[in-house]
Scaffold this active site. Structure first.
Site, PDB file in Angstrom:
ATOM      1  CB  SER A 140      -3.067   8.276  -7.479  1.00 45.22           C
ATOM      2  OG  SER A 140      -4.393   8.769  -7.426  1.00 45.22           O
ATOM      3  CE1 TYR A 153      -4.376   4.808  -3.393  1.00 49.86           C
ATOM      4  CE2 TYR A 153      -5.768   6.615  -4.145  1.00 49.86           C
ATOM      5  CZ  TYR A 153      -4.955   5.526  -4.428  1.00 49.86           C
ATOM      6  OH  TYR A 153      -4.723   5.159  -5.732  1.00 49.86           O
TER       7      TYR A 153
HETATM    8  N1  LIG Z   1      -8.381   2.601 -10.168  1.00 49.80           N
HETATM    9  C1  LIG Z   1      -8.119   3.886  -9.955  1.00 49.80           C
HETATM   10  O1  LIG Z   1      -9.027   4.736  -9.952  1.00 49.80           O
HETATM   11  C2  LIG Z   1      -6.702   4.356  -9.741  1.00 49.80           C
HETATM   12  C3  LIG Z   1      -6.426   5.709  -9.891  1.00 49.80           C
HETATM   13  C4  LIG Z   1      -5.139   6.181  -9.686  1.00 49.80           C
HETATM   14  C5  LIG Z   1      -4.136   5.308  -9.344  1.00 49.80           C
HETATM   15  N2  LIG Z   1      -4.399   3.982  -9.193  1.00 49.80           N
HETATM   16  C6  LIG Z   1      -3.303   3.123  -8.798  1.00 49.80           C
HETATM   17  O2  LIG Z   1      -3.027   2.227  -9.857  1.00 49.80           O
HETATM   18  C7  LIG Z   1      -2.553   0.980  -9.334  1.00 49.80           C
HETATM   19  C8  LIG Z   1      -3.421  -0.151  -9.869  1.00 49.80           C
HETATM   20  O3  LIG Z   1      -4.779   0.130  -9.584  1.00 49.80           O
HETATM   21  P1  LIG Z   1      -5.975  -0.782 -10.131  1.00 49.80           P
HETATM   22  O4  LIG Z   1      -7.156   0.096 -10.275  1.00 49.80           O
HETATM   23  O5  LIG Z   1      -5.529  -1.603 -11.262  1.00 49.80           O
HETATM   24  O6  LIG Z   1      -6.227  -1.671  -8.816  1.00 49.80           O
HETATM   25  P2  LIG Z   1      -6.561  -3.209  -8.600  1.00 49.80           P
HETATM   26  O7  LIG Z   1      -7.310  -3.761  -9.752  1.00 49.80           O
HETATM   27  O8  LIG Z   1      -7.142  -3.286  -7.233  1.00 49.80           O
HETATM   28  O9  LIG Z   1      -5.110  -3.874  -8.625  1.00 49.80           O
HETATM   29  C9  LIG Z   1      -4.215  -3.785  -7.560  1.00 49.80           C
HETATM   30  C10 LIG Z   1      -3.115  -4.790  -7.815  1.00 49.80           C
HETATM   31  O10 LIG Z   1      -2.154  -4.683  -6.774  1.00 49.80           O
HETATM   32  C11 LIG Z   1      -1.811  -5.988  -6.326  1.00 49.80           C
HETATM   33  N3  LIG Z   1      -1.365  -5.920  -4.930  1.00 49.80           N
HETATM   34  C12 LIG Z   1      -1.982  -5.341  -3.884  1.00 49.80           C
HETATM   35  N4  LIG Z   1      -1.245  -5.510  -2.772  1.00 49.80           N
HETATM   36  C13 LIG Z   1      -0.137  -6.213  -3.143  1.00 49.80           C
HETATM   37  C14 LIG Z   1       0.992  -6.724  -2.446  1.00 49.80           C
HETATM   38  N5  LIG Z   1       1.142  -6.543  -1.121  1.00 49.80           N
HETATM   39  N6  LIG Z   1       1.934  -7.399  -3.143  1.00 49.80           N
HETATM   40  C15 LIG Z   1       1.795  -7.590  -4.465  1.00 49.80           C
HETATM   41  N7  LIG Z   1       0.758  -7.150  -5.184  1.00 49.80           N
HETATM   42  C16 LIG Z   1      -0.201  -6.469  -4.512  1.00 49.80           C
HETATM   43  C17 LIG Z   1      -3.104  -6.788  -6.491  1.00 49.80           C
HETATM   44  O11 LIG Z   1      -2.810  -8.180  -6.672  1.00 49.80           O
HETATM   45  P3  LIG Z   1      -2.966  -9.328  -5.574  1.00 49.80           P
HETATM   46  O12 LIG Z   1      -4.164  -8.986  -4.742  1.00 49.80           O
HETATM   47  O13 LIG Z   1      -3.129 -10.562  -6.387  1.00 49.80           O
HETATM   48  O14 LIG Z   1      -1.672  -9.290  -4.816  1.00 49.80           O
HETATM   49  C18 LIG Z   1      -3.614  -6.230  -7.814  1.00 49.80           C
HETATM   50  O15 LIG Z   1      -3.028  -6.897  -8.908  1.00 49.80           O
HETATM   51  C19 LIG Z   1      -2.576   1.131  -7.809  1.00 49.80           C
HETATM   52  O16 LIG Z   1      -1.301   1.517  -7.362  1.00 49.80           O
HETATM   53  C20 LIG Z   1      -3.580   2.254  -7.586  1.00 49.80           C
HETATM   54  O17 LIG Z   1      -3.350   2.921  -6.362  1.00 49.80           O
HETATM   55  C21 LIG Z   1      -5.667   3.484  -9.402  1.00 49.80           C
END
Ligand SMILES: NC(=O)c1ccc[n+]([C@@H]2O[C@H](COP(=O)([O-])OP(=O)(O)OC[C@H]3O[C@@H](n4cnc5c(N)ncnc54)[C@H](OP(=O)(O)O)[C@@H]3O)[C@@H](O)[C@H]2O)c1
Length: 255
Positions: A140, A153
């Site tokens: 990120s 975070y």
């Molecule tokens: N959205 C943003 O603004 C942003 C910006 C920068 C970076 N990111 C990063 O990008 C990645 C995806 O973000 P997103 O926005 O797509 O978030 P999201 O929609 O909340 O997705 C998070 C995913 O992680 C899975 N997860 C969480 N804990 C887990 C565990 N213990 N074991 C296996 N799976 C797990 C969840 O699935 P289950 O709950 O089904 O397990 C879900 O599929 C993350 O690493 C986040 O930190 C996001």
């Protein structure tokens, strides 16, 4: 570029929503046999069905990446893996250091850092055996600069960045490259909701007035581009933000 046969399997963690689900769709369309993992089995099974119905190849495997024994068991299914997308992760809370919940900090470290470590360690032999492996780490912009309320975070994402950088140094000379993708503000349906414990009002404020935050597809597009470069080309780090965001704390919001 279509993947070579030995490197056709792409494992995506956190494929049940947001960036992971979008990446699974795009890598499947690019010719990979995608393996979707997340804790919510119903969601990854539904996505696998959708991808298969579109004429591509997908399988679902329920997995908590913080459960090392389960991750090791999962890894035994593979002799070779072409791509591992370490996407599962996220944020919990936005309290200042003075009052933040240490348990949330622990959980964020456990998921973003140890979870990524678990899956990467377990699949590294199969990635190496493919002769052309790629490890993607979804860090990120929080992995590079902090902001008020972001401490836990930001600390976890800095650690994930260090994991990627260190791994690249350590495995140079093997047929595996390490790609880090660091997005800024991405509007996914669950990220902010999860961060604020389901509070929709607080979650909506994250994106308030921002004309066009990144979408999950925008980030999936950068991941797909990086992994489909010729094998000798290592995209070390891609920082991708919406035009309206100049830094973690400088965001243009329409009134
Ligand atoms: N959205 C943003 O603004 C942003 C910006 C920068 C970076 N990111 C990063 O990008 C990645 C995806 O973000 P997103 O926005 O797509 O978030 P999201 O929609 O909340 O997705 C998070 C995913 O992680 C899975 N997860 C969480 N804990 C887990 C565990 N213990 N074991 C296996 N799976 C797990 C969840 O699935 P289950 O709950 O089904 O397990 C879900 O599929 C993350 O690493 C986040 O930190 C996001």
């Amino acid at each position: 570029m279509a993947p070579a046969a030995a490197s056709r399997i792409a494992v995506i963690t956190g494929a049940s929503s947001g960036i992971g689900a979008a990446t699974a769709r795009q890598l499947a369309a690019a010719g990979y046999r995608v393996v979707l993992t997340a804790r919510r089995k119903d969601r990854i099974e539904a996505l696998a069905e959708e991808i298969n119905a579109a004429g591509h190849q997908a399988a679902a495997y329920a997995l908590d990446i913080t459960d090392r024994a389960a991750v090791d068991e999962f890894a035994t299914a593979f002799k070779t893996v072409g791509v591992l997308v370490n996407n599962a992760g996220g944020a919990l809370g936005a309290d200042p250091v003075a009052s933040a919940d240490p348990e949330q900090w622990r959980q964020m470290y456990e998921t973003n850092v140890i979870g990524t470590l678990n899956v990467t360690q377990a699949l590294l032999p199969a990635l190496t055996a493919s002769g052309d492996g790629t490890v993607v780490v979804l860090s990120s912009t929080a992995g590079f600069a902090t902001y008020e309320g972001g401490g836990g975070y930001v600390a976890a994402k800095h650690a994930e960045h260090v994991l990627a950088e260190t791994l690249r140094l350590e495995i140079v000379g093997t047929p595996v490259r390490v790609v880090e993708v660091a997005p800024g503000m991405v509007k996914t349906e669950e990220f902010a909701l999860t961060r604020f414990g389901g509070d929709e009002e607080k979650a909506a404020k994250v994106y308030a007035g921002v004309a066009e935050p990144l979408t999950a597809d925008d980030v999936a597009d950068t991941i797909s581009w990086a992994v489909t470069r010729p094998p000798h080309v290592n995209i070390d780090l891609l920082v991708v933000r919406p035009r309206a965001q100049a830094s973690n704390t400088k965001v243009h919001r329409e009134q």
